[in-house]
Design a protein around this motif. Structure first.
Motif, PDB file in Angstrom:
ATOM      1  N   PRO A 295       0.828  -1.211   0.000  1.00 36.22           N
ATOM      2  CA  PRO A 295       0.000   0.000   0.000  1.00 36.22           C
ATOM      3  C   PRO A 295       0.861   1.258   0.000  1.00 36.22           C
ATOM      4  CG  PRO A 295       0.101  -0.929   2.203  1.00 36.22           C
ATOM      5  CD  PRO A 295       0.824  -1.883   1.305  1.00 36.22           C
ATOM      6  N   VAL A 299      -0.424   4.823   4.304  1.00 35.64           N
ATOM      7  CA  VAL A 299      -1.175   3.694   4.876  1.00 35.64           C
ATOM      8  C   VAL A 299      -0.250   2.816   5.704  1.00 35.64           C
ATOM      9  CG1 VAL A 299      -2.549   1.635   4.323  1.00 35.64           C
ATOM     10  CG2 VAL A 299      -2.829   3.737   2.979  1.00 35.64           C
ATOM     11  N   LEU A 303      -0.629   1.774   9.584  1.00 36.88           N
ATOM     12  CA  LEU A 303      -0.672   0.369   9.993  1.00 36.88           C
ATOM     13  C   LEU A 303       0.435   0.060  11.000  1.00 36.88           C
ATOM     14  CD1 LEU A 303      -1.402  -1.399   6.572  1.00 36.88           C
ATOM     15  CD2 LEU A 303      -2.933  -1.208   8.542  1.00 36.88           C
TER      16      LEU A 303
END
Length: 561
Positions: A295, A299, A303
């Motif tokens: 990604p 992102v 995460l």
């Protein structure tokens, strides 16, 4: 008694000319050769052509001359009632003597014996000793409180600008020194200047100015940090150290929430940094990455930070019901469990996620849009390499972490954390949600460390379990204790010292931990509240100091206005 009084008067009379003689000898000796060997310490072997270290000695001597003229001379009338020149001279005499002794030791070590020290070195050393003796003979005087002095607003802003400019060029000069002994002597010179400014009262005045112009100081500090890469002439070595300092500082600032505000002793905090780094590595396009999903980096950052925060929640829920030494033991165990787990997620002892002890190497350079952080860019004719690119990104991250810390510190949540740190039972009796705020401290601290870890993985181009050992957690905690728990500037200073000095003093490789231990012992003895302490912790460690209490009360009243 009459004889004693006569002796003291004669001593005071002799002190000033003795100090002038010391200053003259330091300057004269600095224009002469210090070393027979011209290949060490930047070449100190040429007469009447001072090297960089000799110029530093001349600057310290001239500073001593100014203080002597303030003590007894043409500068006494305008400045003598404000500046404590005697205390400044005492500090300068001690540090200048130490400087010259270290010069003699350095020449002896680098060129095999004191026989290689030329007369100029001994002349300057004698001058430093004379200045030290003179400073001890001068009487102390009752002066006005310099911190109460006020200048026009533009003049105070100018003072902040000049101070920040001095920090920028001082850091650029110190990092540009490749010789370890020269770097140590430069640190001694910086210590001399700072010690004198503290002893004569200028730093206390500057602290009040900084409080009155806090936004200007913050802007100036970030401007200095932003322009720092442009002073390094494209040096990847120095910029690599700078990026490591920023990663360390951002992580330490997250730990400062847990330790400095909430008072929770966490000895496994590096695991949160590691979790963020491993998430970024596993989601990268490395040939050794174990998750086939790539990604955007924004992102990945969320995460990685979310994973670290989840680990903080998981470890915090059961363990925060204990406190003190028991909490320290549990968090220490958590840090080791994380490292061993990364060893075992190798596809044999567990699922294939981390490649075990081999880690995940070959992590590609970070790309955000069309900007590749591995490329060299030229700005204003100055080349900025990959480390400079990561430096600017980490600077943005550090600014975000500082913003989060300061907002939380000034909020009801921050006051709740401080209440828990001071007395958990009393805080609970007053209705503070002790357990909830403890969990929140762990989660927020872990989240910020996870953010730093995602960038660290790309900057280091590899991640392995050996990067996240207990010693790293200990150094993070030491940075907070050394700099000042619960403060922003203190933690930044502590992180810089503990990350920069080991890199620049590699010739002390066998003794670095010994020096680190001695530094902490000296700090606990002479300044237990840290280098940049909060007012609360200053009073905690110096309850008997009535002058400090009055000074802090006046500062609070001034801020309230």
């Amino acid at each position: 008694m009459s004889d004693d009084l006569t002796t003291a008067t004669r001593g005071h009379t002799m002190a000033w000319p003795l100090g002038l003689a010391g200053v003259a000898l330091v300057i004269i000796g600095s224009f002469l050769s210090w070393s027979y060997d011209g290949g060490i310490l930047g070449d100190l072997s040429i007469n009447f052509y001072p090297g960089s270290l000799q110029i530093l000695a001349i600057i310290m001597a001239l500073l001593g001359l100014v203080l002597l003229l303030v003590e007894k001379g043409p500068l006494r009338k305008p400045l003598g009632q404000w500046l404590d020149a005697t205390l400044g001279l005492r500090a300068l005499g001690i540090v200048l003597t130490l400087y010259m002794v270290l010069v003699l030791i350095a020449i002896s070590v680098e060129s095999d014996g004191l026989i290689n020290v030329n007369p100029g070195g001994y002349i300057s050393t004698v001058g430093a000793i004379l200045l030290l003796v003179s400073s001890r003979m001068l009487p102390l005087r009752q002066l006005r409180d310099l911190s109460q002095a006020r200048l026009p607003g533009w003049a105070e802003i100018l003072a902040i600008t000049l101070m920040m400019a001095a920090v920028l060029f001082g850091a650029a000069y110190a990092l540009g020194l490749t010789d370890a002994w020269a770097f140590v002597l430069c640190l001694v010179f910086i210590t001399a200047v700072i010690a004198v400014l503290f002893r004569i009262g200028v730093m206390r005045w500057f602290g009040h100015v900084a409080q009155r112009h806090r936004k200007v100081l913050t802007l100036a500090a970030f401007a200095v940090a932003f322009f720092f890469p442009f002073t390094q002439k494209g040096s990847d070595a120095n910029m690599s150290i700078a990026t490591q300092v920023l990663i360390f500082a951002a992580t330490a600032m997250g730990l400062n929430i847990v330790v400095g505000l909430a008072g929770l002793l966490d000895l496994g905090y590096v695991a949160f940094l590691g979790s963020g780094a491993y998430v970024a590595a596993m989601l990268s396009t490395s040939a050794f990455a174990t998750i086939d999903w790539h990604p955007p980096f924004l992102v990945v950052m969320l995460l990685g930070a979310g994973t670290a925060a989840t680990l903080g929640l998981i470890i915090g829920s059961p363990t925060l019901r204990v406190s003190g030494d028991y909490l320290a033991i549990v968090t220490l165990g958590f840090g080791e469990i994380f490292r061993l787990t990364m060893f075992n997620l190798d596809g044999t002892n567990g699922p294939l996620l981390t490649n075990g002890p081999n880690g995940i190497p070959g992590i590609p350079e970070l790309e955000i849009g069309s900007f590749n952080f591995g490329d060299t860019h030229t700005v204003a004719g100055i080349e900025l390499g990959r480390f400079s690119n990561y430096y600017f990104l980490l600077l943005l991250l550090l600014g975000f972490v500082i913003l989060v810390f300061s907002r939380l510190n000034d909020s009801r949540i921050g006051r709740g954390w401080v209440a828990i740190r001071e007395d958990e039972k009393a805080a609970e009796a007053m209705g503070v949600n002790v357990f909830g705020l403890k969990i929140l401290a762990f989660v927020v601290g872990a989240f910020l460390a996870g953010l730093a870890g995602t960038i660290k993985a790309h900057q280091d181009v590899a991640v392995s379990p050996d990067q996240f050992i207990f010693l790293e957690s200990a150094f993070l905690l030491a940075a907070i204790v050394l700099g000042g728990m619960g403060t922003i500037a203190g933690v930044l200073l502590g992180a810089t010292i503990l990350k920069l000095l080991p890199e620049k003093l590699r010739f002390f490789s066998e003794y670095r931990l010994l020096l680190f231990g001695l530094l902490l012992v000296l700090m606990m003895r002479f300044r237990p509240e840290g280098l940049v302490a909060s007012r609360r912790r200053q009073l905690e460690f110096h309850e008997e100091d009535e002058e400090l209490a009055v000074a802090i009360e006046s500062e609070l009243v001034e801020e309230a206005k």
